[in-house]
Design an enzyme around this catalytic site. Structure first.
Site, short mmCIF file in Angstrom:
data_model
loop_
_atom_site.label_atom_id
_atom_site.label_comp_id
_atom_site.label_asym_id
_atom_site.label_seq_id
_atom_site.Cartn_x
_atom_site.Cartn_y
_atom_site.Cartn_z
N GLU A 130 -3.06 7.55 -4.46
CA GLU A 130 -3.13 6.28 -3.75
C GLU A 130 -2.88 5.13 -4.72
O GLU A 130 -3.61 5.00 -5.70
CB GLU A 130 -4.49 6.09 -3.07
CG GLU A 130 -4.54 4.85 -2.18
CD GLU A 130 -5.94 4.55 -1.63
OE1 GLU A 130 -6.88 4.41 -2.45
OE2 GLU A 130 -6.08 4.47 -0.40
N TYR A 188 0.86 -1.19 0.00
CA TYR A 188 0.00 0.00 0.00
C TYR A 188 0.89 1.23 0.00
O TYR A 188 1.84 1.33 0.79
CB TYR A 188 -0.91 0.01 1.24
CG TYR A 188 -1.79 1.23 1.31
CD1 TYR A 188 -3.06 1.22 0.75
CD2 TYR A 188 -1.34 2.41 1.90
CE1 TYR A 188 -3.87 2.34 0.79
CE2 TYR A 188 -2.14 3.54 1.93
CZ TYR A 188 -3.40 3.49 1.38
OH TYR A 188 -4.19 4.62 1.41
#
Ligand code: GDP
Ligand code: MN
Length: 391
Positions: A197, A109
C-alpha cells in the site's frame, strides 16, 4: 508479518520505485545529523511503528530547522503513539526515519491486495490519495479504480498504463507511473507479500512520481523462503502474547475476553470460542495445541494463555484422535502445580485414552472441574468464572 515504512521503501527502491532520500535515527542527535547528511532546508521526521494514520497522531512532522527536527524527535522517541489502528495501548516509537521533504502537487492512493474470492491480486487506486481507503470509499467511491491481475502473465505494461490513464495522470507522467505500478507488482510477487500500500503516491511539483509512504505485509507461511525479509521482523511492534506463542510453534491469536482456551484443532477451537460466547462469556484467545501434544506442550500452552493478564478462567477442550488424553491430563496437572494456578479451570477430555486421562485428573486431588461435552464445558467455565469474579 508487517515491516516498517523505511524497510518497505528500501525494498521498493530495489524494484525501481522512486522514494525520497532518508536515513534512520534512534536519537534526536542522530536525527539532526541525518538532516545535515541529506542537506536541503526541509525535512520530515517520521515515527516508525507498524501502523498507518501516524500523521493525525503527531507521528509525521515537517520541519524547517534543525531545532524543530530535534524537538519532533524528542517528542516522538519513547512515546507510545496511539492511532486508530494501534488500539488504545498504542505502539512504542523507538526508531525514526528522517527524509528530505517533498513538494506535493497531487496525492494518489495505490494498493495491491489479495482478493480471496477471485484468487487474484487486485490493484486498488484512486486519484484522491492522502485519505485512508475507508474514507475514500465513503467520500469518493466513484474515484476508486480496481484492476485484476492475471497471475499467468503478471502485471503487463498495458494494464499499468490503463490504470495510470484512469487516474487522470498527465501523459508526461505515464511512463513513470507504469514503472511504479509494475515495480510494486514484481515486489509483491517475488517477496510473497500479501499487501503493498502506497498512500500517498505523489506527483511532485517538479513532475516526478514518488512513494511518500509505504506499507508492506508478508505471508507468514512463505517467510522461510525469504530470509532477508524475515530478519526485518520487529517483535517490539507485535502483540507480545502472540509473539511468545508463535516462537514456540503454538497457533495462538489474542482476543479481548477473560476466558483462556486450550483446544486441539483449529475447527474445534473456533467452535469452543462460539460456545463460550453462547454461554455468556468472552474468550481471551484462540489456541490450537495441535496433534500429538506432549505434557510439555500442554504446559507451554498454559504459559501462553496466562501471559495474558486479562485471563480469569481457563477451558481445556480436547477431542483426542492423534492426541492422547492421558498426556493432556499429565500436562494439565503439571501446569496447575508448577504455575500455582488458582483460577477456575474446566477440562473436557474425549477420545483416545480418555479413561486414563480422567483418572489422572480425579486422582490428582487438584481443584479441576471436568465436563463430558463441549456445551457442558462452556457452561461450567462461564459459571465458574462469574462465581470467582463475584466472590
Ligand atoms: P501516515 O499518516 O502514517 O499514513 O503517514 P504518511 O507518511 O502517509 O504521512 C501523512 C501525510 O503527511 C501524508 O499524506 C502527506 O500529506 C504528509 N507528508 C508526508 N511527507 C511529506 C512531505 O515530504 N512533504 C509534504 N508536503 N507532506 C508530507
Ligand atoms: Mn500514509
Amino acid at each position: 508479518m508487517d515491516i516498517h515504512e523505511y524497510q518497505a521503501k528500501e525494498l521498493l527502491k530495489r524494484f525501481g520505485v522512486n522514494v525520497p532520500r532518508g536515513g534512520i535515527a534512534y536519537s534526536p542527535e542522530q536525527a539532526v545529523y541525518r538532516c545535515s547528511e541529506l542537506s536541503g532546508d526541509k525535512w520530515v521526521v517520521k515515527a516508525q511503528i507498524h501502523s498507518g494514520a501516524r500523521g493525525k497522531a503527531g507521528g509525521v512532522r515537517i520541519c524547517a530547522t534543525e531545532e524543530e527536527v530535534a524537538d519532533a524527535a524528542t517528542w516522538m522517541l519513547g512515546r507510545k503513539l496511539v492511532t486508530h489502528q494501534t488500539g488504545p495501548q498504542g505502539k512504542l516509537v523507538s526508531r525514526l526515519y528522517i527524509e528530505e521533504a517533498t513538494s506535493i502537487a497531487q496525492e494518489i492512493y495505490l494498493a495491491f491486495v489479495m482478493d480471496r474470492k477471485l484468487e487474484r491480486v487486485v490493484v486498488v487506486a484512486s486519484a484522491q490519495g492522502g485519505m485512508e481507503i475507508e474514507e475514500i470509499s465513503e467520500k469518493e467511491p466513484e474515484s476508486i479504480i480496481r484492476s485484476v491481475v492475471d497471475p499467468a502473465v503478471g502485471m503487463q505494461a498495458f494494464q499499468a498504463r490503463e490504470i495510470a490513464f484512469s487516474l487522470g495522470l498527465d501523459a508526461a507522467l505515464i511512463n513513470q507511473a507504469v514503472k511504479t505500478i509494475t515495480g510494486c507488482y514484481r515486489l509483491m510477487e517475488e517477496t510473497d507479500a500479501n499487501m503493498v500500500e502506497i498512500n500517498p503516491l505523489v506527483v511532485t511539483s517538479s513532475g516526478e512520481i514518488v512513494a511518500l509512504d509505504a506499507k508492506l505485509s508478508f505471508d507468514d507461511n512463505a517467510l522461510f523462503r525469504h530470509p532477508g525479509i524475515s530478519e526485518l521482523r520487529d517483535k517490539s511492534q507485535e502483540d507480545p502474547r502472540e509473539t511468545y506463542a508463535e516462537d514456540r510453534g503454538l497457533n495462538y491469536i489474542g482476543l479481548e475476553g477473560r476466558i483462556g482456551c486450550i483446544v486441539n484443532g483449529a475447527g474445534l477451537a473456533m467452535a469452543t470460542l462460539d460456545m463460550i460466547k453462547q454461554a455468556g462469556g468472552e474468550p481471551a484467545n484462540f489456541l490450537d495445541v495441535g496433534g500429538g501434544a506432549s505434557p510439555e506442550r500442554v504446559l507451554m500452552s498454559f504459559k501462553a494463555v496466562l501471559n495474558d493478564k486479562n485471563v480469569e478462567a481457563i477451558l481445556v477442550n480436547i477431542f483426542a484422535g492423534i492426541n492422547r488424553c492421558d498426556w493432556i491430563a499429565e500436562g494439565v496437572i503439571r501446569a496447575v502445580r508448577e504455575l500455582e494456578l488458582t483460577m477456575p479451570l474446566v477440562v473436557r477430555l474425549s477420545g483416545t485414552n480418555v479413561e486414563e486421562g480422567r483418572k489422572l485428573l480425579a486422582d490428582s486431588g487438584l481443584n479441576i472441574i471436568t465436563a463430558d461435552t463441549l456445551a457442558e464445558a462452556a457452561d461450567k467455565v462461564v459459571e465458574a468464572w462469574k462465581a470467582a469474579r463475584d466472590a
